[in-house]
Design an enzyme around this catalytic site. Structure first.
Site, short mmCIF file in Angstrom:
data_model
loop_
_atom_site.label_atom_id
_atom_site.label_comp_id
_atom_site.label_asym_id
_atom_site.label_seq_id
_atom_site.Cartn_x
_atom_site.Cartn_y
_atom_site.Cartn_z
N ASP A 44 0.85 -1.19 0.00
CA ASP A 44 0.00 0.00 0.00
C ASP A 44 0.88 1.24 0.00
O ASP A 44 2.04 1.19 0.42
CB ASP A 44 -0.97 0.00 1.19
CG ASP A 44 -0.36 -0.61 2.45
OD1 ASP A 44 0.88 -0.68 2.56
OD2 ASP A 44 -1.12 -1.05 3.32
N GLU A 60 -5.93 3.18 3.28
CA GLU A 60 -6.52 3.77 4.48
C GLU A 60 -7.91 4.34 4.21
O GLU A 60 -8.65 4.63 5.13
CB GLU A 60 -5.62 4.89 5.01
CG GLU A 60 -4.24 4.43 5.45
CD GLU A 60 -4.26 3.58 6.71
OE1 GLU A 60 -5.32 3.48 7.35
OE2 GLU A 60 -3.21 3.00 7.05
#
Length: 372
Positions: free
Chosen positions: A67, A126
């Site tokens: 990520d 997120e």
């Protein structure tokens, strides 16, 4: 080439929120284009990047996912390479994750693996969630960049560097954001009977939300409902016309998530009737559970057991959320916790991992992928 520490510190300075990772993407692409290109294919999707390394004698394709986004957290580490973006921070270790991924690409370009390897630099983990739309894009437009099995890691501040902690089956929970807006009638504090006070309505709603876990869910089935932010009112002598709750829901299975949401909706309907107000619910992003495939998780643990400098650990499941679960819904694979040796936890403003994890993670994952 830059050292792993230099890469991590450069990325740490430029945290960006989901689907706003423009500088981050530019950094990744700039780094990749300086590598030998003969056996390298680079593709982009929104602010993400996908890299394919052609194997020497492939029979399958191994995927590695990282990520790339940061968090809306004001950094308080005091380090010289602290965030240059006010109010944003790599407080969840994604700078370390990206560094490992770039280290992997570098190692595989210099010494090609037997199998094909695809590395996914995924945005918006997120929020609002990048894994599901990225995976859908791969299936619909770039199936040549899909893999046969996939792996990922997440740093764990509470474990020493060298820890490889995972488990077959459920590792991380289903998660859903929760936003509830209440609208009543504001007015002067001296005339409460002419108003519909959303501060009072909100206080009652919060208490009732907590009864879902204690009175509507089997106590043997773990569920978490957390309200992390409350906004109401403007000044001390004006009764609040509007209020907003922001929170999260965590469950161990999809059925429990639906049961929780049904109860939230029933309670909010009751609040509307009791306080003569309007209530609107928005569940925001929903993340699928991270469910490790048994063979893949056991393979990771077995490899860590014999790898010099690693400590294998069969860890318990956690209520943490991670959208890597969308990859694992359709591709065999596993995620593991990697020790980061830091006294501050994830999402905290002083979280600063031990940079020794950078070389360990890169070397460990490279060796593991070469073993597949």
């Amino acid at each position: 080439m830059q050292s792993l520490i230099d890469i991590r510190r450069a990325l740490h300075k430029i945290p960006e929120l989901g689907f706003q990772e423009f500088k981050t993407q530019a950094f990744i692409l700039d780094y990749l284009t300086k590598l030998p290109q003969d056996d390298l294919e680079i593709a982009t999707w929104r602010t993400g990047v996908v890299v394919r390394i052609v194997g020497t004698n492939p029979t399958k394709t191994i995927g590695w996912r990282t990520d790339i986004d940061g968090l809306p957290v004001t950094e308080e580490t005091g380090v010289a390479y602290a965030s240059e973006h006010a109010g944003h921070m790599h407080a969840c270790g994604h700078d370390c994750h990206m560094t490992t991924a770039l280290g992997l690409v570098t190692a595989f370009v210099k010494n090609r693996p037997v199998q094909n390897v695809v590395v996914y630099f995924q945005p918006a983990e997120e929020g609002p969630g990048g894994a599901e739309p990225m995976f859908n894009w791969l299936k619909e437009e770039r199936p040549d960049l899909l893999c046969d099995e996939i792996y990922a890691l997440h740093i764990a501040p509470e474990y020493p560097v060298g820890t490889v902690a995972t488990r077959p089956g459920l590792l991380f929970a289903n998660t859903s954001e929760l936003f509830i807006d209440l609208k009543g009638i504001g007015g002067h504090a001296a005339y409460p009977h002419l108003t519909r006070d959303m501060t009072i309505a909100t206080a009652n709603l919060i208490l009732q939300l907590q009864t879902i876990v204690s009175r509507n869910i089997d106590p043997m089935n773990s569920v978490v409902i957390t309200v992390g932010k409350i906004t109401a009112g403007t000044v001390q002598n004006v009764i609040a016309e509007n209020a907003r709750l922001e929170g999260t829901i965590r469950t161990l299975n999809a059925e429990s998530m639906q049961a929780v949401k049904s109860r939230i909706e029933a309670i909010c309907a009751g609040i509307e009737a009791a306080f003569e107000c309007e209530v609107a619910i928005d569940y925001g992003s929903l993340y699928h559970e991270v469910n490790n495939h048994e063979a893949c998780a056991n393979r990771l643990l077995a490899f860590a057991k014999q790898y010099d400098g690693a400590t294998d650990f069969l860890c318990p499941a956690a209520m943490t959320g991670e959208d890597f679960g969308y990859f694992l819904k359709e591709i065999p694979g596993a995620m593991f916790w990697s020790g980061a040796n830091c006294q501050y936890g994830l999402h905290q403003s002083k979280m600063n991992p031990d940079e020794a994890l950078l070389s360990f993670n890169t070397d460990f994952v490279e060796a593991f992928i070469r073993s597949l």
